[in-house]
Write a protein that holds these residues in place. Structure first.
Motif, short mmCIF file in Angstrom:
data_model
loop_
_atom_site.label_atom_id
_atom_site.label_comp_id
_atom_site.label_asym_id
_atom_site.label_seq_id
_atom_site.Cartn_x
_atom_site.Cartn_y
_atom_site.Cartn_z
N GLN A 360 -0.55 -4.62 9.24
CA GLN A 360 -0.78 -3.19 9.02
C GLN A 360 -1.16 -2.93 7.57
OE1 GLN A 360 2.43 -0.72 10.40
NE2 GLN A 360 1.40 1.20 9.87
N LYS A 363 -4.58 -3.68 6.92
CA LYS A 363 -5.44 -2.82 7.74
C LYS A 363 -6.10 -3.60 8.88
CE LYS A 363 -6.28 0.51 4.01
NZ LYS A 363 -5.22 1.40 4.49
N TYR A 365 -5.51 -3.71 12.21
CA TYR A 365 -4.70 -2.94 13.15
C TYR A 365 -4.53 -3.61 14.52
CZ TYR A 365 -5.12 0.66 9.58
OH TYR A 365 -5.06 1.35 8.39
N ILE A 392 0.05 3.52 13.00
CA ILE A 392 -1.27 2.87 13.01
C ILE A 392 -2.30 3.77 13.68
CG2 ILE A 392 -2.59 0.93 13.93
CD1 ILE A 392 -0.03 -0.76 13.67
#
Length: 535
Positions: A360, A363, A365, A392
């Motif tokens: 996370q 990034k 996801y 998220i």
């Protein structure tokens, strides 16, 4: 006067000379100085010169030119219009544009040293409320003692007096027609997209530094470096094979096209620069032949069952290694180690959860959601994991999925997870349901324990009242939030908007709104609303 410091060109409204100051001033002794003159009475050019001298008077660093009180003056020749002049200290050295021509590209070690020096200079500039807007190799000097200096503050900008008067919404005149409210300062290939559009912010300097160091580590002109298919990103890494990936990633981060993808402050950047040498050493260690041989040997030991405790022991080992990598802020290494930990112990909830959290932060996801869901399989109805999955989707602006998982978090906690309640209220406000938000926030305030969550609850309550056009209640709750957490951009932006509705002074709130960073999409909308008033 001794000599001009650059060629005299009619198209350039200013001239720069080296002069001998035989009297000096209170703070600056006699000696060689730089005299900058303005050959126009254009009001915007005069305003820029006034900003430049304010910056040089306020800044106090051996790597930045210095001006004293009285060093900005007007001289009236026998004929023609008056000349506006700035007198400043002369810093001796060679600009990096010429240095690269003579010496070629710089080493990785020198790049790390110069990056730290330059961001220490830039920290001084930003800390005083200014940003440079024209960073490039020709505006950086290498002094004789080996230290860097930052020069040419002609494009410097401050987000305090004039700029805020234009944005405050008070209706106070600025003295210029609207089409002349913005002075665009840009250098081709070095200025970021928002600056080209006349909307420079402090993070615009970071982009220019990134591109400056691409020139320095490749030894090439930016026009000689290919671009990607969209003609936006420089494909420079193959031109600098001596730069390790951690430093290359750092430079690319500085050059992110979106300002919110760049580091937030010079302080954050200096922290990252302090960690970079360790990350580079770790990267080289991982790529080294001895390390790879050790990994092979370790695998063999596991296969034959000779490693302490077998797979579980190895999982614990990689879990500890991942924690150490996180401590060094080497998230990629942490991710790989957590992957190995769950590979050797698929029943380790903490490893899955930590792997998801690292993904996370990076990034990445899909990786984060996949591993949070694996953690849920091991510990169903975990309110924290539900909350993390929701955040998220929230970041991705998929508010339907975000609301679903926030509600799951609230249900799993039997209504006790206040942070999830608060974020559902925020989604209610975004969904134009402020009354519903007020109804859920008010009882949550009575049971909240975390001080930052309490500040966020007051902020969202103030936002809900703002949407209900109950501006006095909005200001009361937003000010309660500011008392707890003053450095939250969203709260300062909302407070500026609410105070404007009540015709209350809002300059300080607007200043903080524009300077503080935030990844919330609504904050960027509010900042854009303020900036659009310039047009």
């Amino acid at each position: 006067m001794i000599r001009p410091l650059r060629e005299l060109v009619d198209l350039i409204p200013s001239e720069v000379f080296e002069v001998e100051d035989i009297t000096g001033s209170y703070a600056i002794p006699p000696g060689r100085r730089v005299l900058k003159t303005l050959r126009t009475v254009d009001a915007k050019r005069v305003e820029m010169m006034e900003r430049e001298v304010r910056a040089l008077q306020m800044l106090n660093h051996p790597g930045i030119p210095k001006a004293d009180l009285g060093d900005f003056f007007e001289f009236q020749p026998n004929s023609g219009f008056p000349l506006y002049c700035i007198l400043m200290t002369k810093l001796e050295g060679q600009d990096l544009d010429k240095w690269i021509e003579e010496n070629g590209r710089i080493s990785q070690e020198k790049a790390l040293d110069w990056l730290k020096q330059l961001f220490e200079l830039l920290h001084e500039v930003h800390d005083c409320g200014f940003f440079h807007r024209d960073i490039k190799p020709s505006n950086i000097l290498l002094k004789e003692d080996g230290t860097l200096a930052l020069i040419d503050f002609g494009g410097v900008r401050e987000v305090t007096d004039t700029y805020l008067a234009k944005l405050s919404g008070t209706g106070e005149p600025t003295g210029f027609d609207k089409e002349h409210e913005i002075t665009i300062v840009r250098t081709p290939m070095f200025s970021p997209p928002e600056q080209v559009n006349g909307r420079a912010i402090p993070q615009s300097d970071f982009y220019a530094v990134g591109r400056t160091f691409v020139v320095l580590v490749t030894g090439l002109d930016l026009f000689d470096i290919p671009l990607d298919d969209d003609n936006k990103k420089l494909l420079w890494r193959k031109k600098a094979p001596h730069i390790d990936p951690p430093l290359a990633d750092f430079l690319d981060k500085l050059m992110s096209l979106s300002p919110k993808q760049r580091p937030k402050t010079t302080g954050d950047i200096l922290d990252q620069l302090n960690q970079l040498p360790k990350r580079i050493r770790w990267h080289r260690r991982v790529k080294s032949v001895p390390f790879r041989l050790s990994a092979i040997l370790l695998t063999i030991l596991v296969v034959v069952g000779l490693f302490q405790g077998g797979k579980i022991g190895l999982s614990r080992y990689f879990f500890r290694m991942a924690g150490e990598s996180e401590g060094r802020n080497d998230l990629e290494a942490a991710k790989q180690n957590y992957k190995l930990a769950v590979q050797f112990d698929p029943g380790d909830y903490a490893a899955y959860n930590n792997l998801a959290a690292v993904c996370q932060l990076l990034k990445k996801y899909p990786c984060a959601i996949e591993n949070y869901k694996k953690a849920l399989q091991l510990k169903p109805n975990n309110e924290v994991v539900f909350y993390n999955i929701a955040s998220i989707y929230d970041d991705a602006q998929d508010f339907t999925e975000a609301r679903f998982y926030y509600q799951k978090s609230i249900e799993a906690s039997q209504g006790k997870f206040v942070a999830a309640i608060n974020n559902v209220a925020r989604l209610d406000i975004l969904d134009d349901q402020p009354r519903k938000a007020v109804k859920s926030i008010s009882p949550a305030l009575k049971k909240v324990e975390n001080i930052r969550t309490k500040a966020s609850l007051y902020k969202n309550l103030g936002w809900a009242y703002f949407q209900l056009e109950q501006y006095k209640k909005s200001v009361v709750n937003l000010e309660k939030s500011v008392e707890i957490e003053a450095n939250e951009a969203s709260t300062q932006c909302l407070l500026a908007k609410a105070k404007n509705q009540l015709n209350l002074p809002s300059k300080s709130n607007l200043q903080l709104c524009l300077f503080l960073s935030s990844e919330l999409p609504e904050v960027w909308t509010w900042k854009q609303e303020f900036v659009d008033r310039l047009e």
